[in-house]
Design a protein around this motif. Structure first.
Motif, PDB file in Angstrom:
ATOM      1  N   GLY A  36       0.814  -1.199   0.000  1.00  0.00           N
ATOM      2  CA  GLY A  36       0.000   0.000   0.000  1.00  0.00           C
ATOM      3  C   GLY A  36       0.851   1.254   0.000  1.00  0.00           C
ATOM      4  O   GLY A  36       2.073   1.227  -0.193  1.00  0.00           O
ATOM      5  N   LYS A  42       0.106   0.954   7.860  1.00  0.00           N
ATOM      6  CA  LYS A  42      -0.834   0.055   8.523  1.00  0.00           C
ATOM      7  C   LYS A  42      -0.061  -0.909   9.417  1.00  0.00           C
ATOM      8  O   LYS A  42       1.096  -1.255   9.135  1.00  0.00           O
ATOM      9  CB  LYS A  42      -1.649  -0.716   7.490  1.00  0.00           C
ATOM     10  CG  LYS A  42      -2.380   0.173   6.490  1.00  0.00           C
ATOM     11  CD  LYS A  42      -2.992  -0.655   5.377  1.00  0.00           C
ATOM     12  CE  LYS A  42      -3.596   0.226   4.292  1.00  0.00           C
ATOM     13  NZ  LYS A  42      -2.567   1.010   3.562  1.00  0.00           N
ATOM     14  N   LYS A  55      -4.739   1.585  11.114  1.00  0.00           N
ATOM     15  CA  LYS A  55      -4.405   2.282   9.869  1.00  0.00           C
ATOM     16  C   LYS A  55      -4.332   3.783  10.091  1.00  0.00           C
ATOM     17  O   LYS A  55      -5.211   4.371  10.730  1.00  0.00           O
ATOM     18  CB  LYS A  55      -5.466   1.968   8.803  1.00  0.00           C
ATOM     19  CG  LYS A  55      -5.323   2.749   7.508  1.00  0.00           C
ATOM     20  CD  LYS A  55      -6.440   2.387   6.546  1.00  0.00           C
ATOM     21  CE  LYS A  55      -6.385   3.229   5.294  1.00  0.00           C
ATOM     22  NZ  LYS A  55      -7.464   2.877   4.349  1.00  0.00           N
ATOM     23  N   ASN A 218      -7.136  -4.535  -2.851  1.00  0.00           N
ATOM     24  CA  ASN A 218      -8.175  -4.090  -1.921  1.00  0.00           C
ATOM     25  C   ASN A 218      -9.332  -5.084  -1.827  1.00  0.00           C
ATOM     26  O   ASN A 218     -10.432  -4.718  -1.394  1.00  0.00           O
ATOM     27  CB  ASN A 218      -8.697  -2.707  -2.330  1.00  0.00           C
ATOM     28  CG  ASN A 218      -7.731  -1.605  -1.952  1.00  0.00           C
ATOM     29  OD1 ASN A 218      -6.928  -1.761  -1.036  1.00  0.00           O
ATOM     30  ND2 ASN A 218      -7.778  -0.494  -2.669  1.00  0.00           N
ATOM     31  N   ASP A 231     -10.325  -0.637   2.178  1.00  0.00           N
ATOM     32  CA  ASP A 231      -9.754   0.643   1.760  1.00  0.00           C
ATOM     33  C   ASP A 231     -10.730   1.492   0.936  1.00  0.00           C
ATOM     34  O   ASP A 231     -10.641   1.560  -0.287  1.00  0.00           O
ATOM     35  CB  ASP A 231      -8.458   0.434   0.981  1.00  0.00           C
ATOM     36  CG  ASP A 231      -7.639   1.717   0.902  1.00  0.00           C
ATOM     37  OD1 ASP A 231      -8.152   2.775   1.337  1.00  0.00           O
ATOM     38  OD2 ASP A 231      -6.503   1.670   0.418  1.00  0.00           O
ATOM     39  N   ASP A 233     -10.827   4.760   1.284  1.00  0.00           N
ATOM     40  CA  ASP A 233     -10.328   6.129   1.437  1.00  0.00           C
ATOM     41  C   ASP A 233     -10.548   6.974   0.187  1.00  0.00           C
ATOM     42  O   ASP A 233     -10.649   8.200   0.271  1.00  0.00           O
ATOM     43  CB  ASP A 233      -8.830   6.109   1.764  1.00  0.00           C
ATOM     44  CG  ASP A 233      -8.557   5.575   3.155  1.00  0.00           C
ATOM     45  OD1 ASP A 233      -9.486   5.052   3.789  1.00  0.00           O
ATOM     46  OD2 ASP A 233      -7.401   5.673   3.607  1.00  0.00           O
TER      47      ASP A 233
END
Length: 294
Positions: A36, A42, A55, A218, A231, A233
């Motif tokens: 990532g 993380k 995270k 992901n 994820d 985000d």
């Protein structure tokens, strides 16, 4: 979420302090979780009763409204039947904590397998994305929501122009002429592709809530079944076809080892492409089917 712990890497005191904001029980270990973005580190937190993922959100994704938006989308996706590792509330009752100016979250650790490039997994991923888009189509958000896309985005061209200088800093002996030529070729191809997409009617498409970063890294699998999508985000507003196209490319492309990128085939795997597309289309949403058909 499977992990490949690297105990040799130090765990920042900030991460240890962040973990203490949650009621996780007796913590046995905290180890870095490689992979990532380095902007969003993380860690796997192993406690007596279960394991968690701690995270740190990247700076650009750490504002409270964006976090609330992502969590609302995750809730909608879970309600649509897609497995999601939902955030765990801290002792304060909120699902994120700010430690030393950075925003932290904790999620349950999901056991499973990584992407093994099997058509069955591509089918599972396509079905999950279709369900997610159906959930996003029905989600209404009152407030500021990021609208973004990789289509026709000048930041992509700017990034390509920065590549040669960035490579030169770490590889002074690299062939800069070849690298500049390659980046110019990519920029031209990107510009031509953007024009073709516009001609197909992209500007007339409605935007909706999408995952924004749907790729094999992901998605956690249990055989061919999706065990969890992670994820969120990058969740944002975008025509669903953009999210679909990115997912299709990621799940259907051929990949080799990183040092041999130049040898990777340019075409997509026909079986995985068909499996992903057909599973997505079976969601039955006319708006999405129309976008894919175009």
């Amino acid at each position: 979420m499977p992990s490949y712990p690297v105990p040799a890497l130090p765990v920042p005191a900030e991460a240890i302090g962040a973990a203490g904001r949650w009621e996780l029980g007796e913590v046995e270990s905290i180890v870095p979780l490689p992979g990532g973005s380095s902007a969003s580190p993380k860690f796997v937190v192993r406690a007596a009763s279960r394991s968690y993922v701690l995270k740190c959100r990247a700076a650009h994704a750490g504002d409270a409204e964006r976090i609330a938006f992502a969590h609302a989308f995750m809730q909608a996706v879970a309600g649509a039947g897609v497995p999601v590792a939902m955030p765990i509330r801290a002792r304060t009752g909120v699902a994120h904590e700010i430690v030393a100016t950075r925003t932290w979250e904790v999620f349950p650790f999901v056991e499973g397998e990584r992407w093994s490039r099997q058509p069955g997994q591509a089918r599972g991923a396509g079905h999950a994305l279709g369900c997610m888009h159906a959930a996003g189509l029905a989600l209404t958000w009152h407030g500021h929501v990021q609208a973004a896309s990789f289509h026709g985005n000048l930041k992509v061209l700017e990034a390509l122009r920065r590549v040669p200088r960035a490579v030169h800093r770490v590889e002074p002996d690299a062939d800069m002429v070849a690298l500049v030529n390659a980046c110019e070729t990519l920029a031209e191809a990107y510009t031509e592709a953007s024009a073709a997409v516009e001609e197909a009617g992209y500007a007339q498409l409605d935007s909706q809530v999408v995952h924004g970063d749907f790729h094999p890294g992901n998605v956690i699998f249990d055989g061919d079944r999706v065990a969890a999508v992670i994820d969120f985000d990058a969740a944002r507003l975008e025509p669903a076809v953009g999210d679909f196209a990115n997912g299709l490319m990621q799940f259907a492309c051929f990949r080799g080892t990183a040092p041999r990128v130049a040898t990777w085939p340019a075409e997509l795997d026909a079986l995985r492409l068909a499996a992903f597309t057909h599973a997505y289309a079976r969601r039955g949403d006319r708006a999405h089917s129309a976008q894919v058909d175009m």
